[in-house]
Scaffold this motif. Structure first.
Motif, PDB file in Angstrom:
ATOM      1  N   MET A   1       0.827  -1.203   0.000  1.00 34.11           N
ATOM      2  CA  MET A   1       0.000   0.000   0.000  1.00 34.11           C
ATOM      3  C   MET A   1       0.866   1.259   0.000  1.00 34.11           C
ATOM      4  SD  MET A   1      -3.409   0.875   1.268  1.00 34.11           S
ATOM      5  CE  MET A   1      -4.055   2.438   1.658  1.00 34.11           C
ATOM      6  N   ASP A   2       1.902   1.276   0.773  1.00 27.87           N
ATOM      7  CA  ASP A   2       2.780   2.429   0.823  1.00 27.87           C
ATOM      8  C   ASP A   2       3.469   2.650  -0.522  1.00 27.87           C
ATOM      9  OD1 ASP A   2       2.236   3.173   3.427  1.00 27.87           O
ATOM     10  OD2 ASP A   2       3.743   1.791   4.244  1.00 27.87           O
ATOM     11  N   PHE A   3       3.855   1.565  -1.183  1.00 25.18           N
ATOM     12  CA  PHE A   3       4.510   1.678  -2.480  1.00 25.18           C
ATOM     13  C   PHE A   3       3.560   2.295  -3.517  1.00 25.18           C
ATOM     14  CE2 PHE A   3       5.427  -0.058  -6.706  1.00 25.18           C
ATOM     15  CZ  PHE A   3       6.676   0.496  -6.894  1.00 25.18           C
ATOM     16  N   ASN A   4       2.313   1.852  -3.519  1.00 23.18           N
ATOM     17  CA  ASN A   4       1.325   2.398  -4.462  1.00 23.18           C
ATOM     18  C   ASN A   4       1.059   3.876  -4.192  1.00 23.18           C
ATOM     19  OD1 ASN A   4       1.012   0.065  -5.906  1.00 23.18           O
ATOM     20  ND2 ASN A   4      -0.688  -0.689  -4.650  1.00 23.18           N
ATOM     21  N   LYS A   5       1.022   4.237  -2.927  1.00 21.51           N
ATOM     22  CA  LYS A   5       0.795   5.637  -2.581  1.00 21.51           C
ATOM     23  C   LYS A   5       1.989   6.495  -3.038  1.00 21.51           C
ATOM     24  CE  LYS A   5      -0.907   8.562   1.032  1.00 21.51           C
ATOM     25  NZ  LYS A   5      -1.621   8.622   2.268  1.00 21.51           N
ATOM     26  N   LEU A   6       3.204   5.982  -2.835  1.00 20.86           N
ATOM     27  CA  LEU A   6       4.401   6.693  -3.287  1.00 20.86           C
ATOM     28  C   LEU A   6       4.409   6.810  -4.811  1.00 20.86           C
ATOM     29  CD1 LEU A   6       7.253   5.295  -1.025  1.00 20.86           C
ATOM     30  CD2 LEU A   6       6.398   7.625  -1.114  1.00 20.86           C
ATOM     31  N   LYS A   7       4.006   5.741  -5.468  1.00 21.66           N
ATOM     32  CA  LYS A   7       3.953   5.747  -6.928  1.00 21.66           C
ATOM     33  C   LYS A   7       2.949   6.801  -7.416  1.00 21.66           C
ATOM     34  CE  LYS A   7       2.768   2.782 -10.807  1.00 21.66           C
ATOM     35  NZ  LYS A   7       2.262   1.489 -11.216  1.00 21.66           N
ATOM     36  N   GLU A   8       1.786   6.863  -6.779  1.00 20.02           N
ATOM     37  CA  GLU A   8       0.758   7.848  -7.127  1.00 20.02           C
ATOM     38  C   GLU A   8       1.275   9.271  -6.934  1.00 20.02           C
ATOM     39  OE1 GLU A   8      -3.260   7.942  -5.436  1.00 20.02           O
ATOM     40  OE2 GLU A   8      -3.301   5.778  -5.799  1.00 20.02           O
ATOM     41  N   MET A   9       1.935   9.490  -5.818  1.00 17.69           N
ATOM     42  CA  MET A   9       2.479  10.822  -5.537  1.00 17.69           C
ATOM     43  C   MET A   9       3.561  11.183  -6.554  1.00 17.69           C
ATOM     44  SD  MET A   9       2.640  10.809  -1.356  1.00 17.69           S
ATOM     45  CE  MET A   9       3.682  12.220  -1.288  1.00 17.69           C
ATOM     46  N   GLY A  10       4.401  10.223  -6.900  1.00 19.22           N
ATOM     47  CA  GLY A  10       5.445  10.466  -7.901  1.00 19.22           C
ATOM     48  C   GLY A  10       4.851  10.823  -9.246  1.00 19.22           C
ATOM     49  N   LEU A  11       3.811  10.107  -9.650  1.00 20.01           N
ATOM     50  CA  LEU A  11       3.145  10.409 -10.921  1.00 20.01           C
ATOM     51  C   LEU A  11       2.485  11.788 -10.892  1.00 20.01           C
ATOM     52  CD1 LEU A  11       1.568   6.931 -11.783  1.00 20.01           C
ATOM     53  CD2 LEU A  11       3.494   8.061 -12.923  1.00 20.01           C
ATOM     54  N   GLU A  12       1.915  12.114  -9.741  1.00 18.07           N
ATOM     55  CA  GLU A  12       1.267  13.417  -9.591  1.00 18.07           C
ATOM     56  C   GLU A  12       2.305  14.542  -9.726  1.00 18.07           C
ATOM     57  OE1 GLU A  12      -0.853  15.912  -6.031  1.00 18.07           O
ATOM     58  OE2 GLU A  12      -1.274  13.753  -6.133  1.00 18.07           O
ATOM     59  N   TYR A  13       3.445  14.383  -9.054  1.00 25.35           N
ATOM     60  CA  TYR A  13       4.492  15.400  -9.138  1.00 25.35           C
ATOM     61  C   TYR A  13       5.097  15.465 -10.540  1.00 25.35           C
ATOM     62  CZ  TYR A  13       4.315  16.137  -4.114  1.00 25.35           C
ATOM     63  OH  TYR A  13       3.908  16.457  -2.851  1.00 25.35           O
ATOM     64  N   ALA A  14       5.225  14.338 -11.187  1.00 20.91           N
ATOM     65  CA  ALA A  14       5.743  14.320 -12.555  1.00 20.91           C
ATOM     66  C   ALA A  14       4.795  15.079 -13.484  1.00 20.91           C
ATOM     67  CB  ALA A  14       5.940  12.883 -13.034  1.00 20.91           C
ATOM     68  N   GLU A  15       3.503  14.888 -13.294  1.00 16.71           N
ATOM     69  CA  GLU A  15       2.505  15.586 -14.102  1.00 16.71           C
ATOM     70  C   GLU A  15       2.570  17.094 -13.846  1.00 16.71           C
ATOM     71  OE1 GLU A  15      -0.526  16.109 -16.886  1.00 16.71           O
ATOM     72  OE2 GLU A  15       0.680  14.347 -16.466  1.00 16.71           O
ATOM     73  N   LYS A  16       2.714  17.480 -12.583  1.00 16.75           N
ATOM     74  CA  LYS A  16       2.835  18.907 -12.258  1.00 16.75           C
ATOM     75  C   LYS A  16       4.090  19.491 -12.897  1.00 16.75           C
ATOM     76  CE  LYS A  16       0.289  18.992  -7.901  1.00 16.75           C
ATOM     77  NZ  LYS A  16       0.373  19.229  -6.455  1.00 16.75           N
ATOM     78  N   GLY A  17       5.184  18.752 -12.866  1.00 14.99           N
ATOM     79  CA  GLY A  17       6.426  19.212 -13.485  1.00 14.99           C
ATOM     80  C   GLY A  17       6.281  19.360 -14.983  1.00 14.99           C
ATOM     81  N   ARG A  18       5.617  18.399 -15.609  1.00 11.77           N
ATOM     82  CA  ARG A  18       5.391  18.463 -17.054  1.00 11.77           C
ATOM     83  C   ARG A  18       4.531  19.672 -17.402  1.00 11.77           C
ATOM     84  NH1 ARG A  18       1.969  17.194 -21.117  1.00 11.77           N
ATOM     85  NH2 ARG A  18       0.272  16.527 -19.811  1.00 11.77           N
ATOM     86  N   ASN A  19       3.487  19.909 -16.625  1.00 10.37           N
ATOM     87  CA  ASN A  19       2.616  21.063 -16.877  1.00 10.37           C
ATOM     88  C   ASN A  19       3.378  22.380 -16.709  1.00 10.37           C
ATOM     89  OD1 ASN A  19       0.464  19.390 -17.433  1.00 10.37           O
ATOM     90  ND2 ASN A  19      -0.437  19.556 -15.401  1.00 10.37           N
ATOM     91  N   ALA A  20       4.229  22.439 -15.679  1.00 12.14           N
ATOM     92  CA  ALA A  20       5.024  23.649 -15.466  1.00 12.14           C
ATOM     93  C   ALA A  20       5.990  23.874 -16.629  1.00 12.14           C
ATOM     94  CB  ALA A  20       5.786  23.560 -14.151  1.00 12.14           C
ATOM     95  N   ALA A  21       6.604  22.807 -17.122  1.00 13.18           N
ATOM     96  CA  ALA A  21       7.527  22.922 -18.250  1.00 13.18           C
ATOM     97  C   ALA A  21       6.784  23.368 -19.511  1.00 13.18           C
ATOM     98  CB  ALA A  21       8.238  21.589 -18.485  1.00 13.18           C
ATOM     99  N   MET A  22       5.618  22.836 -19.731  1.00 15.98           N
ATOM    100  CA  MET A  22       4.817  23.227 -20.896  1.00 15.98           C
ATOM    101  C   MET A  22       4.430  24.704 -20.797  1.00 15.98           C
ATOM    102  SD  MET A  22       3.987  20.395 -22.882  1.00 15.98           S
ATOM    103  CE  MET A  22       2.348  20.559 -23.460  1.00 15.98           C
ATOM    104  N   ASP A  23       4.062  25.147 -19.595  1.00 16.34           N
ATOM    105  CA  ASP A  23       3.697  26.546 -19.383  1.00 16.34           C
ATOM    106  C   ASP A  23       4.892  27.452 -19.660  1.00 16.34           C
ATOM    107  OD1 ASP A  23       1.942  28.695 -18.536  1.00 16.34           O
ATOM    108  OD2 ASP A  23       3.175  28.777 -16.706  1.00 16.34           O
ATOM    109  N   LEU A  24       6.061  27.064 -19.181  1.00 14.65           N
ATOM    110  CA  LEU A  24       7.265  27.863 -19.423  1.00 14.65           C
ATOM    111  C   LEU A  24       7.605  27.908 -20.909  1.00 14.65           C
ATOM    112  CD1 LEU A  24       9.593  26.921 -16.431  1.00 14.65           C
ATOM    113  CD2 LEU A  24       8.472  29.106 -16.869  1.00 14.65           C
ATOM    114  N   ALA A  25       7.420  26.801 -21.600  1.00 14.43           N
ATOM    115  CA  ALA A  25       7.690  26.772 -23.041  1.00 14.43           C
ATOM    116  C   ALA A  25       6.736  27.709 -23.782  1.00 14.43           C
ATOM    117  CB  ALA A  25       7.565  25.348 -23.579  1.00 14.43           C
ATOM    118  N   GLU A  26       5.476  27.708 -23.415  1.00 12.04           N
ATOM    119  CA  GLU A  26       4.500  28.597 -24.044  1.00 12.04           C
ATOM    120  C   GLU A  26       4.833  30.054 -23.761  1.00 12.04           C
ATOM    121  OE1 GLU A  26       1.900  28.399 -26.239  1.00 12.04           O
ATOM    122  OE2 GLU A  26       2.744  26.409 -26.495  1.00 12.04           O
ATOM    123  N   ARG A  27       5.255  30.319 -22.530  1.00 10.52           N
ATOM    124  CA  ARG A  27       5.635  31.679 -22.169  1.00 10.52           C
ATOM    125  C   ARG A  27       6.839  32.124 -22.997  1.00 10.52           C
ATOM    126  NH1 ARG A  27       3.907  33.938 -18.373  1.00 10.52           N
ATOM    127  NH2 ARG A  27       4.074  34.081 -16.185  1.00 10.52           N
ATOM    128  N   GLY A  28       7.773  31.222 -23.204  1.00 13.31           N
ATOM    129  CA  GLY A  28       8.944  31.535 -24.018  1.00 13.31           C
ATOM    130  C   GLY A  28       8.564  31.851 -25.453  1.00 13.31           C
TER     131      GLY A  28
END
Length: 145
Positions: A1-28
């Protein structure tokens, strides 16, 4: 259960990072468009000034030509305002990253304009006077290019 929760959190943070990178690219991209429009505005203003000067020097008037330049400058200024507004909208939503707009603003100042101007060599087909590559009308005789 802890591993799945960590995996979910990692995916969530990866998605946030991807969105931030896309936003920065658009701003550029938007910032690059702003720089391009600023360059066009400066050229149009210089051309209008040269036209008014040459007309005044020759004691001539060509108000329709002056009006065309003014309309062109107004259109460029409107495009610039729209681009800046679109750049400000995501900044309000992404207030968690205040450093990104400052970096984008500093790049506006650093883009050189001079090399482009030196590379442009074109002459008026009517009178042979040198004109810039993006000129719509000859500054000497007023002929449409």
């Amino acid at each position: 259960m802890d591993f799945n929760k960590l995996k979910e959190m990692g995916l969530e943070y990866a998605e946030k990072g991807r969105n931030a990178a896309m936003d920065l690219a658009e701003r550029g991209k938007t910032q690059a468009k702003i720089v391009n429009e600023q360059t066009k505005l400066a050229k149009a203003q210089r051309q209008l000034g040269a036209l008014v000067y040459s007309l005044a020097k020759g004691n001539e008037e060509n108000q329709p030509l002056v009006d065309k330049y003014i309309e062109m400058i107004d259109a460029i200024e409107k495009d610039l305002a729209d681009l800046r507004a679109s750049l400000d909208t995501p900044a309000a939503e992404a207030a968690a990253e205040p450093e990104a707009p400052a970096a984008a603003e500093s790049t506006t100042i650093e883009f050189p304009i001079e090399p482009e101007q030196k590379a442009e060599k074109k002459t008026c087909p009517q009178c042979g006077a040198p004109v810039s590559e993006d000129a719509l009308f000859c500054n000497k005789c007023g002929a449409q290019l």
